[in-house]
Write an enzyme that holds these catalytic residues in place. Structure first.
Site, PDB file in Angstrom:
ATOM      1  N   HIS A 197       0.801  -1.228   0.000  1.00 51.66           N
ATOM      2  CA  HIS A 197       0.000   0.000   0.000  1.00 51.66           C
ATOM      3  C   HIS A 197       0.832   1.275   0.000  1.00 51.66           C
ATOM      4  CE1 HIS A 197      -3.624  -2.465   1.714  1.00 51.66           C
ATOM      5  NE2 HIS A 197      -3.435  -2.646   0.428  1.00 51.66           N
TER       6      HIS A 197
ATOM      7  N   CYS B 126       9.415  17.542 -12.995  1.00 56.99           N
ATOM      8  CA  CYS B 126      10.078  18.057 -11.790  1.00 56.99           C
ATOM      9  C   CYS B 126      10.078  16.979 -10.707  1.00 56.99           C
ATOM     10  CB  CYS B 126       9.335  19.276 -11.242  1.00 56.99           C
ATOM     11  SG  CYS B 126       9.264  20.616 -12.412  1.00 56.99           S
TER      12      CYS B 126
HETATM   13  P1  NAD Z   1      -7.367  -2.339  10.353  1.00 60.02           P
HETATM   14  O1  NAD Z   1      -7.275  -1.064  11.130  1.00 60.02           O
HETATM   15  O2  NAD Z   1      -8.546  -2.533   9.481  1.00 60.02           O
HETATM   16  O3  NAD Z   1      -7.308  -3.565  11.365  1.00 60.02           O
HETATM   17  C1  NAD Z   1      -6.344  -3.627  12.377  1.00 60.02           C
HETATM   18  C2  NAD Z   1      -6.367  -5.008  12.968  1.00 60.02           C
HETATM   19  O4  NAD Z   1      -5.304  -5.117  13.902  1.00 60.02           O
HETATM   20  C3  NAD Z   1      -7.651  -5.364  13.723  1.00 60.02           C
HETATM   21  O5  NAD Z   1      -8.095  -6.634  13.296  1.00 60.02           O
HETATM   22  C4  NAD Z   1      -7.213  -5.386  15.182  1.00 60.02           C
HETATM   23  O6  NAD Z   1      -7.940  -6.348  15.957  1.00 60.02           O
HETATM   24  C5  NAD Z   1      -5.770  -5.790  15.061  1.00 60.02           C
HETATM   25  N1  NAD Z   1      -4.910  -5.361  16.158  1.00 60.02           N
HETATM   26  C6  NAD Z   1      -5.042  -4.271  16.960  1.00 60.02           C
HETATM   27  N2  NAD Z   1      -4.027  -4.205  17.827  1.00 60.02           N
HETATM   28  C7  NAD Z   1      -3.221  -5.274  17.565  1.00 60.02           C
HETATM   29  C8  NAD Z   1      -1.995  -5.731  18.111  1.00 60.02           C
HETATM   30  N3  NAD Z   1      -1.384  -5.067  19.096  1.00 60.02           N
HETATM   31  N4  NAD Z   1      -1.436  -6.855  17.590  1.00 60.02           N
HETATM   32  C9  NAD Z   1      -2.038  -7.535  16.583  1.00 60.02           C
HETATM   33  N5  NAD Z   1      -3.204  -7.131  16.029  1.00 60.02           N
HETATM   34  C10 NAD Z   1      -3.784  -6.010  16.495  1.00 60.02           C
HETATM   35  O7  NAD Z   1      -5.997  -2.469   9.528  1.00 60.02           O
HETATM   36  P2  NAD Z   1      -5.622  -3.269   8.180  1.00 60.02           P
HETATM   37  O8  NAD Z   1      -6.336  -4.567   8.156  1.00 60.02           O
HETATM   38  O9  NAD Z   1      -4.166  -3.213   8.065  1.00 60.02           O
HETATM   39  O10 NAD Z   1      -6.269  -2.410   6.987  1.00 60.02           O
HETATM   40  C11 NAD Z   1      -6.360  -1.021   7.006  1.00 60.02           C
HETATM   41  C12 NAD Z   1      -5.560  -0.250   5.952  1.00 60.02           C
HETATM   42  O11 NAD Z   1      -5.068   0.913   6.618  1.00 60.02           O
HETATM   43  C13 NAD Z   1      -4.332  -0.923   5.376  1.00 60.02           C
HETATM   44  O12 NAD Z   1      -4.405  -0.788   4.022  1.00 60.02           O
HETATM   45  C14 NAD Z   1      -3.121  -0.112   5.872  1.00 60.02           C
HETATM   46  O13 NAD Z   1      -2.310   0.290   4.789  1.00 60.02           O
HETATM   47  C15 NAD Z   1      -3.689   1.158   6.399  1.00 60.02           C
HETATM   48  N6  NAD Z   1      -3.062   1.564   7.706  1.00 60.02           N
HETATM   49  C16 NAD Z   1      -1.709   1.441   7.900  1.00 60.02           C
HETATM   50  C17 NAD Z   1      -1.141   1.830   9.113  1.00 60.02           C
HETATM   51  C18 NAD Z   1       0.342   1.702   9.287  1.00 60.02           C
HETATM   52  O14 NAD Z   1       1.068   1.766   8.303  1.00 60.02           O
HETATM   53  N7  NAD Z   1       0.824   1.488  10.513  1.00 60.02           N
HETATM   54  C19 NAD Z   1      -1.934   2.319  10.140  1.00 60.02           C
HETATM   55  C20 NAD Z   1      -3.316   2.453   9.894  1.00 60.02           C
HETATM   56  C21 NAD Z   1      -3.850   2.067   8.669  1.00 60.02           C
END
Ligand code: NAD
Length: 248
Positions: free
Chosen positions: A126, A142
């Site tokens: 992503h 640019c």
């Molecule tokens: P999501 O927010 O939809 O889901 C997050 C998941 O992580 C949930 O299922 C939750 O239960 C779980 N979770 C929460 N805390 C956790 C922990 N400590 N350990 C393990 N699991 C945990 O995120 P997604 O499925 O990655 O999809 C959302 C989109 O948002 C993605 O495309 C991503 O690129 C983007 N995103 C990225 C970031 C980042 O780069 N850190 C942050 C937010 C969103």
């Protein structure tokens, strides 16, 4: 309240991972939650919760209000720069160092915590939140780094807008990254899915692809996800606790 991880399941998967000749790990926003980076849902419950994700993470939303979207990303970029890799990121990097050629790490995350922990060749589905790119290709070729500062910066020559280098709703994933990830999912012995809700496609389809091809599939997540049915086991716990327990 998440269920406690089952210790016999942990021991079984620890052994399976230690013996596997190829392991693919798919990570999502939950991977970086313990580094203080909000998951997608958390990010939408904060200051910005009154905005629809389609306005903050789509080309249409950016065109409609570039300043609003730029500011939302500026806040998220500051959070990523301030964050540090957690014990889960470090366990994956140590595993890759100890067992060269075994791990293919695929992430949906746009932060750079896997890379900073040492997994330099992580496949990024992503994009990269810390990169800038043009909304439209710049007619004057640019460099976006030399755009005139602003919210968002603009090309001094053609007036084109700079946008964050992430994949937005409705956009295609980088084809080479997706192909590489699909190949790794179809050819691994073990797929570990960490910290994803399984709601974002095509990344969510990698678990089913791996399972169909004969891989053992485990999910690490404190809560239920939309792809739990694809897994042989759901280990209920967090990335920073369970990855060291599985991989160290
Ligand atoms: P999501 O927010 O939809 O889901 C997050 C998941 O992580 C949930 O299922 C939750 O239960 C779980 N979770 C929460 N805390 C956790 C922990 N400590 N350990 C393990 N699991 C945990 O995120 P997604 O499925 O990655 O999809 C959302 C989109 O948002 C993605 O495309 C991503 O690129 C983007 N995103 C990225 C970031 C980042 O780069 N850190 C942050 C937010 C969103």
């Amino acid at each position: 309240m998440p269920e406690a991880p089952d210790h016999s399941a942990l021991a079984e998967w620890r052994q399976r991972l230690a013996q596997a000749r190829s392991v693919c790990v798919l990570t999502g926003a939950g991977m970086s939650a313990e580094s203080g980076i909000p998951t997608f849902r958390d990010a939408l419950t904060g200051l910005w919760s009154r905005f629809d994700p389609a306005r903050l993470a789509s080309v249409e939303g950016f065109r409609a209000d570039p300043g609003l979207v730029w500011d939302w990303y500026a806040e998220r970029r500051a959070g990523v720069r301030a964050a540090q890799p957690n014990a889960g990121h470090r366990a994956l990097a140590a595993f890759a160092r100890r067992r060269p050629g075994v791990l293919t790490l695929v992430t949906q995350n746009v932060d750079d915590l896997h890379q900073r922990a040492g997994n330099r060749d992580t496949i990024r589905l992503h994009g990269d939140i810390l990169q800038d790119r043009w909304l439209e290709p710049c007619g004057m070729a640019c460099d976006p780094a030399r755009a005139e500062p602003g919210r968002p910066p603009r090309c001094v020559a053609c007036g084109g807008l700079v946008r964050p280098g992430v994949v937005w709703f409705g956009e295609s994933l980088p084809p080479a990254a997706l192909q590489h990830a699909e190949h790794a999912a179809r050819h691994c012995e073990v797929l570990l899915v960490v910290g994803t809700s399984g709601a974002v496609w095509p990344a969510a389809g990698l678990a089913a692809a791996a399972r169909r091809a004969g891989a053992h599939v485990a999910i690490v997540n404190p809560s239920a996800s939309e792809i739990d049915a694809e897994a042989h086991v759901c280990l209920r716990g967090t990335a920073a606790i369970l990855l060291p327990a599985l991989l160290d």
